[in-house]
Write an enzyme that holds these catalytic residues in place. Structure first.
Site, PDB file in Angstrom:
ATOM      1  CB  CYS A  43      -0.752  -0.057   1.021  1.00 52.71           C
ATOM      2  SG  CYS A  43      -2.071   1.294   1.300  1.00 52.71           S
ATOM      3  CB  CYS A  48      -3.339   2.642  -1.209  1.00 56.94           C
ATOM      4  SG  CYS A  48      -3.375   1.144  -0.565  1.00 56.94           S
ATOM      5  CE  LYS A  51      -4.804   4.208  -5.907  1.00 61.65           C
ATOM      6  NZ  LYS A  51      -5.560   2.703  -5.694  1.00 61.65           N
ATOM      7  CE1 TYR A 177     -11.554  -4.065  -6.638  1.00 58.89           C
ATOM      8  CE2 TYR A 177     -11.043  -1.747  -5.835  1.00 58.89           C
ATOM      9  CZ  TYR A 177     -11.819  -3.060  -5.745  1.00 58.89           C
ATOM     10  OH  TYR A 177     -12.741  -3.179  -4.900  1.00 58.89           O
ATOM     11  CD  GLU A 181      -7.223   2.228  -8.382  1.00 62.78           C
ATOM     12  OE1 GLU A 181      -8.164   2.317  -7.610  1.00 62.78           O
ATOM     13  OE2 GLU A 181      -6.103   1.870  -8.219  1.00 62.78           O
ATOM     14  CG  HIS A 440     -28.895  22.758  -2.948  1.00 58.95           C
ATOM     15  ND1 HIS A 440     -29.426  21.932  -3.929  1.00 58.95           N
ATOM     16  CD2 HIS A 440     -29.050  23.912  -3.348  1.00 58.95           C
ATOM     17  CE1 HIS A 440     -29.398  22.631  -4.902  1.00 58.95           C
ATOM     18  NE2 HIS A 440     -29.405  23.977  -4.746  1.00 58.95           N
ATOM     19  CD  GLU A 445     -28.574  18.430  -3.383  1.00 62.33           C
ATOM     20  OE1 GLU A 445     -29.613  19.280  -2.636  1.00 62.33           O
ATOM     21  OE2 GLU A 445     -27.969  19.502  -4.408  1.00 62.33           O
TER      22      GLU A 445
HETATM   23  P1  FAD Z   1       1.500  -5.923   2.099  1.00 62.76           P
HETATM   24  O1  FAD Z   1       1.032  -4.618   2.457  1.00 62.76           O
HETATM   25  O2  FAD Z   1       1.672  -6.587   0.795  1.00 62.76           O
HETATM   26  O3  FAD Z   1       2.658  -6.510   2.935  1.00 62.76           O
HETATM   27  C1  FAD Z   1       3.426  -7.720   2.870  1.00 62.76           C
HETATM   28  C2  FAD Z   1       4.832  -7.283   3.335  1.00 62.76           C
HETATM   29  O4  FAD Z   1       5.438  -8.567   3.581  1.00 62.76           O
HETATM   30  C3  FAD Z   1       5.613  -6.720   2.293  1.00 62.76           C
HETATM   31  O5  FAD Z   1       6.057  -5.429   2.727  1.00 62.76           O
HETATM   32  C4  FAD Z   1       6.537  -7.736   2.073  1.00 62.76           C
HETATM   33  O6  FAD Z   1       7.897  -7.250   1.492  1.00 62.76           O
HETATM   34  C5  FAD Z   1       6.911  -8.603   3.045  1.00 62.76           C
HETATM   35  N1  FAD Z   1       7.091  -9.862   2.955  1.00 62.76           N
HETATM   36  C6  FAD Z   1       6.610 -10.921   2.243  1.00 62.76           C
HETATM   37  N2  FAD Z   1       7.343 -12.047   2.433  1.00 62.76           N
HETATM   38  C7  FAD Z   1       8.318 -11.713   3.241  1.00 62.76           C
HETATM   39  C8  FAD Z   1       9.066 -12.466   3.910  1.00 62.76           C
HETATM   40  N3  FAD Z   1       9.275 -13.865   3.831  1.00 62.76           N
HETATM   41  N4  FAD Z   1       9.870 -12.036   5.103  1.00 62.76           N
HETATM   42  C9  FAD Z   1       9.877 -10.831   5.279  1.00 62.76           C
HETATM   43  N5  FAD Z   1       9.079  -9.785   4.579  1.00 62.76           N
HETATM   44  C10 FAD Z   1       8.428 -10.345   3.735  1.00 62.76           C
HETATM   45  N6  FAD Z   1      -5.917  -1.374  -1.366  1.00 62.76           N
HETATM   46  C11 FAD Z   1      -6.847  -0.363  -1.000  1.00 62.76           C
HETATM   47  O7  FAD Z   1      -7.644  -0.640   0.264  1.00 62.76           O
HETATM   48  N7  FAD Z   1      -6.984   0.874  -1.740  1.00 62.76           N
HETATM   49  C12 FAD Z   1      -6.105   1.100  -2.710  1.00 62.76           C
HETATM   50  O8  FAD Z   1      -6.495   2.189  -3.214  1.00 62.76           O
HETATM   51  C13 FAD Z   1      -5.307   0.001  -3.016  1.00 62.76           C
HETATM   52  N8  FAD Z   1      -4.529   0.296  -4.230  1.00 62.76           N
HETATM   53  C14 FAD Z   1      -3.782  -0.720  -4.711  1.00 62.76           C
HETATM   54  C15 FAD Z   1      -2.874  -0.269  -5.753  1.00 62.76           C
HETATM   55  C16 FAD Z   1      -1.946  -1.295  -6.213  1.00 62.76           C
HETATM   56  C17 FAD Z   1      -1.106  -0.916  -7.423  1.00 62.76           C
HETATM   57  C18 FAD Z   1      -1.973  -2.463  -5.459  1.00 62.76           C
HETATM   58  C19 FAD Z   1      -1.029  -3.581  -5.855  1.00 62.76           C
HETATM   59  C20 FAD Z   1      -2.562  -2.970  -4.352  1.00 62.76           C
HETATM   60  C21 FAD Z   1      -3.682  -1.753  -3.938  1.00 62.76           C
HETATM   61  N9  FAD Z   1      -4.454  -1.960  -2.765  1.00 62.76           N
HETATM   62  C22 FAD Z   1      -5.050  -1.152  -2.414  1.00 62.76           C
HETATM   63  C23 FAD Z   1      -4.266  -3.244  -2.069  1.00 62.76           C
HETATM   64  C24 FAD Z   1      -3.457  -3.141  -0.867  1.00 62.76           C
HETATM   65  O9  FAD Z   1      -2.250  -2.528  -1.187  1.00 62.76           O
HETATM   66  C25 FAD Z   1      -3.353  -4.678  -0.218  1.00 62.76           C
HETATM   67  O10 FAD Z   1      -4.602  -5.048   0.011  1.00 62.76           O
HETATM   68  C26 FAD Z   1      -2.236  -4.333   1.216  1.00 62.76           C
HETATM   69  O11 FAD Z   1      -1.384  -3.785   1.038  1.00 62.76           O
HETATM   70  C27 FAD Z   1      -2.513  -5.640   1.950  1.00 62.76           C
HETATM   71  O12 FAD Z   1      -1.816  -5.485   3.092  1.00 62.76           O
HETATM   72  P2  FAD Z   1      -1.162  -6.885   3.811  1.00 62.76           P
HETATM   73  O13 FAD Z   1      -0.443  -6.532   4.930  1.00 62.76           O
HETATM   74  O14 FAD Z   1      -1.928  -8.064   3.621  1.00 62.76           O
HETATM   75  O15 FAD Z   1       0.399  -7.148   2.572  1.00 62.76           O
HETATM   76  P1  NDP Z   2      -8.355  -7.855 -10.188  1.00 59.40           P
HETATM   77  O1  NDP Z   2      -8.834  -9.175  -9.709  1.00 59.40           O
HETATM   78  O2  NDP Z   2      -9.235  -6.901  -9.761  1.00 59.40           O
HETATM   79  O3  NDP Z   2      -8.585  -7.992 -11.958  1.00 59.40           O
HETATM   80  C1  NDP Z   2      -7.663  -8.860 -12.743  1.00 59.40           C
HETATM   81  C2  NDP Z   2      -8.339  -8.792 -14.062  1.00 59.40           C
HETATM   82  O4  NDP Z   2      -7.505  -9.209 -14.889  1.00 59.40           O
HETATM   83  C3  NDP Z   2      -9.562  -9.047 -14.252  1.00 59.40           C
HETATM   84  O5  NDP Z   2     -10.335  -8.117 -15.347  1.00 59.40           O
HETATM   85  C4  NDP Z   2      -9.507 -10.478 -15.194  1.00 59.40           C
HETATM   86  O6  NDP Z   2     -10.474 -10.550 -15.705  1.00 59.40           O
HETATM   87  C5  NDP Z   2      -8.398 -10.231 -15.756  1.00 59.40           C
HETATM   88  N1  NDP Z   2      -7.419 -11.400 -15.972  1.00 59.40           N
HETATM   89  C6  NDP Z   2      -7.017 -12.384 -14.987  1.00 59.40           C
HETATM   90  N2  NDP Z   2      -6.267 -13.528 -15.583  1.00 59.40           N
HETATM   91  C7  NDP Z   2      -6.106 -12.949 -17.013  1.00 59.40           C
HETATM   92  C8  NDP Z   2      -5.565 -13.583 -17.894  1.00 59.40           C
HETATM   93  N3  NDP Z   2      -4.756 -14.602 -17.877  1.00 59.40           N
HETATM   94  N4  NDP Z   2      -5.446 -12.990 -19.165  1.00 59.40           N
HETATM   95  C9  NDP Z   2      -6.405 -11.669 -19.203  1.00 59.40           C
HETATM   96  N5  NDP Z   2      -6.785 -11.247 -18.290  1.00 59.40           N
HETATM   97  C10 NDP Z   2      -6.962 -11.804 -17.065  1.00 59.40           C
HETATM   98  O7  NDP Z   2      -7.033  -7.782  -9.850  1.00 59.40           O
HETATM   99  P2  NDP Z   2      -5.913  -6.688  -9.993  1.00 59.40           P
HETATM  100  O8  NDP Z   2      -4.749  -7.074 -10.328  1.00 59.40           O
HETATM  101  O9  NDP Z   2      -6.620  -5.378 -10.811  1.00 59.40           O
HETATM  102  O10 NDP Z   2      -6.011  -6.202  -8.357  1.00 59.40           O
HETATM  103  C11 NDP Z   2      -5.814  -7.030  -7.350  1.00 59.40           C
HETATM  104  C12 NDP Z   2      -6.412  -6.617  -6.158  1.00 59.40           C
HETATM  105  O11 NDP Z   2      -5.681  -5.537  -5.770  1.00 59.40           O
HETATM  106  C13 NDP Z   2      -8.043  -6.148  -6.458  1.00 59.40           C
HETATM  107  O12 NDP Z   2      -8.838  -7.007  -6.508  1.00 59.40           O
HETATM  108  C14 NDP Z   2      -8.218  -5.182  -5.273  1.00 59.40           C
HETATM  109  O13 NDP Z   2      -8.566  -6.013  -4.211  1.00 59.40           O
HETATM  110  C15 NDP Z   2      -6.828  -4.635  -4.928  1.00 59.40           C
HETATM  111  N6  NDP Z   2      -6.696  -3.274  -5.151  1.00 59.40           N
HETATM  112  C16 NDP Z   2      -7.794  -2.303  -4.764  1.00 59.40           C
HETATM  113  C17 NDP Z   2      -7.490  -1.222  -5.292  1.00 59.40           C
HETATM  114  C18 NDP Z   2      -8.332   0.042  -4.364  1.00 59.40           C
HETATM  115  O14 NDP Z   2      -9.137  -0.603  -3.506  1.00 59.40           O
HETATM  116  N7  NDP Z   2      -8.619   1.005  -5.155  1.00 59.40           N
HETATM  117  C19 NDP Z   2      -6.594  -0.449  -6.244  1.00 59.40           C
HETATM  118  C20 NDP Z   2      -5.808  -1.664  -6.901  1.00 59.40           C
HETATM  119  C21 NDP Z   2      -5.875  -3.002  -6.235  1.00 59.40           C
HETATM  120  P3  NDP Z   2     -11.888 -11.361 -15.447  1.00 59.40           P
HETATM  121  O15 NDP Z   2     -12.785 -10.279 -14.910  1.00 59.40           O
HETATM  122  O16 NDP Z   2     -12.269 -11.846 -16.634  1.00 59.40           O
HETATM  123  O17 NDP Z   2     -11.488 -12.501 -14.645  1.00 59.40           O
END
Ligand code: FAD
Ligand code: NDP
Length: 460
Positions: A43, A48, A51, A177, A181, A440, A445
């Site tokens: 994140c 997050c 982004k 997502y 985005e 408003h 609203e």
């Molecule tokens: P993470 O935050 O991924 O943390 C896992 C940590 O474990 C990492 O720092 C990694 O380095 C560490 N780690 C892994 N394996 C090991 C190991 N063996 N030893 C030591 N350290 C290790 N969610 C939202 O709610 N809003 C958003 O706008 C949003 N935008 C996103 C945009 C993108 C591009 C992505 C990819 C995700 C987004 N998410 C968003 C999802 C959100 O980032 C994740 O759901 C959240 O970070 C999950 O938290 P976590 O603690 O499970 O894992």
């Molecule tokens: P998602 O699961 O949201 O979307 C994956 C997309 O990839 C879907 O459209 C899926 O299609 C498509 N897809 C999957 N496999 C293939 C393939 N083999 N070939 C072509 N297309 C494929 O995953 P994201 O990677 O976008 O994000 C992961 C998660 O991270 C999200 O689900 C969300 O929980 C979290 N996230 C949250 C955000 C937020 O809160 N604003 C922002 C970014 C991430 P189909 O629909 O047909 O299965």
């Protein structure tokens, strides 16, 4: 009696891990946390936060354009990509430091390196071994790129923040997502964006109206959608990356190909199998309702369990685990986690905000459902020259009058929906919405002034 180095050891310093370690430390537990990369996880470092910063940057493009209708004159400024990257990196570094300080302040011992289980109570990090009474796995997830011819030429969202040079032509693969985005953000920043999705509509699982509406709105801003097709191959040429699509011999040349096709749990390389922690067929750690894995003193939260991959969900789960193990904070009840009515936003341009059931889910679940819908041009766009429209939709279960779904596509939809999510968690009925006085003039609203259902009441 067996003694341990720590009461609680957390593997992973992301959203879930940092929160759990910090809370447990504040309760007086002896806590260790292993993190292999920068503190804060996905994140903070590549999700997050950066982004959303880039989304703000991209929105300026619209604002400059729209300001002319309000009397502002002069040419729009140009984006300095290097400045944006540098400022983002500085801010993320600041946040990393804050996380380090918070953990330090809570008395958590941070151990840098890759952690893996080498015994039911023993974790190895580098050449050191640590024992702990309870262990939390919070290792998150990683982008999954399917096998495709030319796979080596693609990037995932992790690389998008530091691209060099700025991609003038970007292909985004996926319809979830991240794909939506990043397509919006880079389109706003000035890339020519093509988004290829295998399905007919983006954002599987969202309300059908929302799915159709956002594609129309994104297309108006310039995103070039190609639905029902997939990438066949990617080849590097002197002119860029030559991408062949599976449909009708279509092809395009771009600077960057972003694959945003889902994420998998980081559950391998942790030594889980050897200590008996079970993993699902999809690779996620299996847990029960208390976040215990198949080894009861080993817990797992967040993306590694592949439930709802959202930061607030990982935070909520982490706090439940801490309350279970070390008791609630003074004067508070132990937390529990409910997966109903979790609001979420997609930071597309315009944003999507949603809480509760989609129309099709509501019709499956409830006997009769009424639908209220508004689709309008906002006051701002009467002068801005923009043809952006806003969608708002409410779903009401007739038997109880409870509002069970609320969806918005429009500016700051996430900000708007957060407040309504509280009302819906509290069981607000349509009558409560109707008796609420609007603010408003706002777009929000509209949610308290929708009087007539748009569809007949249909039996499920
Ligand atoms: P993470 O935050 O991924 O943390 C896992 C940590 O474990 C990492 O720092 C990694 O380095 C560490 N780690 C892994 N394996 C090991 C190991 N063996 N030893 C030591 N350290 C290790 N969610 C939202 O709610 N809003 C958003 O706008 C949003 N935008 C996103 C945009 C993108 C591009 C992505 C990819 C995700 C987004 N998410 C968003 C999802 C959100 O980032 C994740 O759901 C959240 O970070 C999950 O938290 P976590 O603690 O499970 O894992
Ligand atoms: P998602 O699961 O949201 O979307 C994956 C997309 O990839 C879907 O459209 C899926 O299609 C498509 N897809 C999957 N496999 C293939 C393939 N083999 N070939 C072509 N297309 C494929 O995953 P994201 O990677 O976008 O994000 C992961 C998660 O991270 C999200 O689900 C969300 O929980 C979290 N996230 C949250 C955000 C937020 O809160 N604003 C922002 C970014 C991430 P189909 O629909 O047909 O299965």
């Amino acid at each position: 009696m067996q003694t341990f180095d720590f009461d609680f050891f957390v593997v992973g310093g992301g959203s879930g891990g940092v929160r759990a370690a910090r809370m447990a430390g504040q309760r007086g537990a002896r806590v260790g946390l292993a993190e292999v990369a920068d503190m804060g996880g996905t994140c903070v470092n590549v999700g997050c936060i950066p982004k959303k910063l880039y989304s703000y940057a991209a929105h300026f493009a619209d604002s400059f354009e729209e300001s002319h209708g309000f009397g502002w004159e002069g040419a729009a400024p140009v984006l300095n990509w290097e400045t944006l990257k540098a400022n983002r990196a500085k801010e993320i570094k600041r946040l990393n430091g804050i996380y380090d300080k918070l953990l330090d302040g809570a008395g958590v011992k941070v151990i840098k390196g890759w952690a893996r289980m080498i015994g039911a109570h023993t974790i190895e990090v580098g050449d050191q071994h640590y024992t702990a009474k309870n262990i939390l796995i919070a290792t998150g997830g990683t982008a999954l790129v399917p096998a495709v011819d030319g796979h080596d030429h693609v990037v995932t969202s992790d690389s998008m923040f530091d691209l060099d040079p700025f991609p003038r032509r970007l292909l985004v693969v996926g319809g979830g997502y991240i794909a939506c985005e990043f397509a919006s953000i880079f389109n706003g920043l000035g890339s020519h964006v093509t988004q290829v999705h295998r399905g007919e509509k983006v954002l599987t699982g969202f309300d059908e109206d929302v799915r159709s509406f956002i594609a129309v709105e994104m297309a108006k801003t310039g995103v070039d959608f190609k639905f029902k097709t997939e990438v066949e191959s990617i080849t590097k040429t002197a002119l860029g990356l030559f991408v062949k699509l599976k449909s009708d011999g279509q092809s395009l040349t771009v600077d960057t190909v972003l694959y945003a096709t889902g994420r998998i749990a980081n559950a391998s390389g942790l030594g889980l199998g050897a200590v008996g922690v079970e993993v699902s067929a999809a690779g996620a750690i299996k847990i029960n309702e208390h976040y215990q894995t198949s080894v009861p003193h080993i817990y797992a939260v967040g993306d590694v369990t592949a439930r709802m991959q959202l930061t607030p969900v990982a935070l909520g789960e982490a706090m439940v685990v801490v309350d279970q193990l070390f008791g609630p904070a003074a004067g508070k009840a132990a937390r529990s986690m409910s997966y109903d009515f979790i609001p979420t936003a997609v930071f597309t341009h315009p944003n999507i905000g949603t809480v509760g059931y989609s129309e099709s889910q509501a019709r499956d679940k409830f006997d009769k459902v009424s639908v209220y819908r508004a689709d309008f041009k906002s006051l701002k766009h009467t002068l801005s020259g923009s043809n952006e429209r806003t969608l708002m939709k409410l779903l009401v279960e007739d038997a109880t009058d409870r509002v069970v779904g609320l969806h918005m596509v429009g500016p700051d939809a996430g900000e708007v929906v957060q407040g309504f999510a509280v009302a819906m968690k509290a069981g607000a009925t349509k009558a409560v919405f109707d008796s609420t006085i609007g603010i408003h003039p706002t777009m929000a609203e509209e949610f308290v002034t929708m009087r007539e259902p748009v569809a007949p009441k249909i039996h499920a």
